[in-house]
Scaffold this active site. Sequence first.
Site, PDB file in Angstrom:
ATOM      1  CG  ASP A 171      -1.405   1.747  -3.675  1.00  8.73           C
ATOM      2  OD1 ASP A 171      -0.176   1.533  -3.716  1.00  8.73           O
ATOM      3  OD2 ASP A 171      -1.949   2.416  -2.770  1.00  8.73           O
ATOM      4  N   GLY A 190      -5.991  -2.614   0.162  1.00  9.31           N
ATOM      5  CA  GLY A 190      -5.353  -1.309  -0.001  1.00  9.31           C
ATOM      6  C   GLY A 190      -4.067  -1.273  -0.808  1.00  9.31           C
ATOM      7  CG  ASN A 238      -1.955   1.092   1.200  1.00  8.62           C
ATOM      8  OD1 ASN A 238      -1.872   2.007   0.377  1.00  8.62           O
ATOM      9  ND2 ASN A 238      -2.935   1.011   2.078  1.00  8.62           N
ATOM     10  CG  ASP A 280      -8.642 -15.120 -16.415  1.00  6.64           C
ATOM     11  OD1 ASP A 280      -7.967 -15.807 -15.628  1.00  6.64           O
ATOM     12  OD2 ASP A 280      -9.895 -15.059 -16.371  1.00  6.64           O
ATOM     13  CG  ASN A 286      -4.996   4.637  -3.742  1.00  2.00           C
ATOM     14  OD1 ASN A 286      -4.867   3.828  -2.828  1.00  2.00           O
ATOM     15  ND2 ASN A 286      -4.116   4.731  -4.740  1.00  2.00           N
ATOM     16  CG  ASP A 287      -5.949   2.734   1.715  1.00  2.00           C
ATOM     17  OD1 ASP A 287      -5.255   2.407   0.737  1.00  2.00           O
ATOM     18  OD2 ASP A 287      -5.490   2.871   2.869  1.00  2.00           O
ATOM     19  CD  GLU A 347      -6.216 -19.286 -16.150  1.00  2.00           C
ATOM     20  OE1 GLU A 347      -6.218 -19.679 -14.967  1.00  2.00           O
ATOM     21  OE2 GLU A 347      -7.110 -18.556 -16.633  1.00  2.00           O
TER      22      GLU A 347
END
Length: 613
Positions: free
Chosen positions: A162, A160, A135, A327, A140-141, A356
């Site tokens: 980032d 949190g 974090n 993905d 920006n949490d 994947e």
Amino acid sequence: MKRTLQALVLLMLTALLPAQKQVIERVDPPSWFTGMKDGALQLMVYGKEIGSYDVKTDYPGVEVKTLIRTENPNYLFVNLFITGEAKPGTVTLKFTSGKKKLTHDLPLLARPAGPARGFNSSDVIYLLMPDRFANGDTANDNVEGMTEQMDRNNPGGRHGGDLRGIMDHIDYLHGLGVTGIWLNPFLENNQQHSSYHGYSTTDFYRSDPRYGSNEEFRQLVAEAHRKGMKVVMDMIFNHIGSFHWWMNDLPSKDWIHQFDTFTRTNYRASTYMDPYAAESDRMLMEKGWFDVTMPDLNQSNPLVETYLIQTSLWWIAFSDLDGIRMDTYPYPHPDMMARWAKRVEEEFPGFFIVGEVWYDDPAQISYWALNKKNSDGYRSNLPSVTDFPVCFATHRAFEGKLNPTDGLSGLYNVLSQDFLYPEPLRNVIFLDNHDMTRFSTQTGKSLEAYKLGLSFIMTTRGIPQLYYGTEIVMEGDKSKGDGRLREDFPGGWPGDTKNVFTATGLSDEEKEALAFTRLVLNWRKTKEVIHTGNLKHYIPTDGVYVYFRYNCNESVMVIINTNQKESRTISGEKYAESLEGFTHGTDIITGRKIEDLDSFTIAPETAMIIELK
């Protein structure tokens, strides 16, 4: 009479109200680039009744070719062509419908100069989940407009981490010996819960503000490049999040696959290559939803296909990206995915994409491999695949449930099937990732097993990937929930008593694992013989697996002894064809010099990586 009077009053009041201003609410992509090899660009324009408008521009080198309208009048698809003469600037698009007029300014940016860096078997990729690594910006949490707020006490909540946190600790990653960083998805995921993992996109062109801005991601890529490192972006074309802005007003009814009731995919990607598969099973594989909060996109719709392809091209050009991990690669329409991979390669030759493909069978994995000549004629154009068979073989080899020889024979056997791959060096290999029980937990929390596994992954063929925390033998049990596989990296949060970045508060075992990882990865960095050398291995016996990596300049002998209590004597005679011309060597792990290659011992549960001389 009374009703007539009321109607007249209402009409007069309505006339006095200010007219609702027509606006263009959104245009995707938000910008584009000069110098692209294919000048075609399709804009998705969204706004009330925008489909009734015509579009023109007088920007030099930009032409409006055609307009496409769907049954939803709130969308208009504008096909532009940007010629080679177009210069960076602002393209003003003029929208008209009768007397109504609108304009939109589209930034036209310069495409980054230079070829794509790509990835190859000289790299080691570090996989991290942005929410769980560090974090770096507590401001920006929690962000207004984002549904889910921070809750570190909830394993499935947002914690949190980032983009700033990754940038703050990029020196740690560089010192660890990795050459690339793969971020789990960081695009906006404005879902009600479990949004931290990133796999339910709600905006393809916006970084989730709880991670930071698009510009911060671009800064992260630039900082990685300054350190001689590269960045992989995780993308999902198969599905979106149920709170994606499209879901309030779909561009067309067939934008997503829809059923009378919720219909889940059968997860049977083998139906694509199965010559006897029922069409209904193939249909359910492609069109069924991955989960209840993941609407399945219809890639057979040409507008959907173009939108998705342009999304990837935009992020590559905008951020100077080096690679994409896609993905659930087999779940979207296979032909569309092949066209996408080809389009990226044409626009950015040498760009890295790994798909994947989750099977425990090399034959099924190889179906998607680059240049594979499949009997049904399918060509994926996919540069790299995730090698789950090697991953699962490492678990069986080092978890101690099989006898030592049988476990190692699994490694030998899975590699013996490399004839299925045109270029097995392209495969991404790994001990674990964000979707499975961590390697340390899988193998009984054994430091020795980790050393054996890492020694193998870093010296066999392919592109190694290391999952964050594996370097300190972090634990995580899939049966206790995915959040337990993705716990916070120690030291990434203010007040953490344990800090990997500063090596404070670590146990002796964690320190030893970290030092071992740094040693092997940094040694590997400059070893061309490991990157591209030939591989020759010998049938495991007595719980010992021996193989050689060699080229015309160098040879490395790797020995893995999985016996928990017994040392083993290595007889040079058995490996004479690989030892010819060599008289001694040095184990890079311990510094031990092997003066006589005819006969020497290896300790229990030990790997040796011997540079031969």
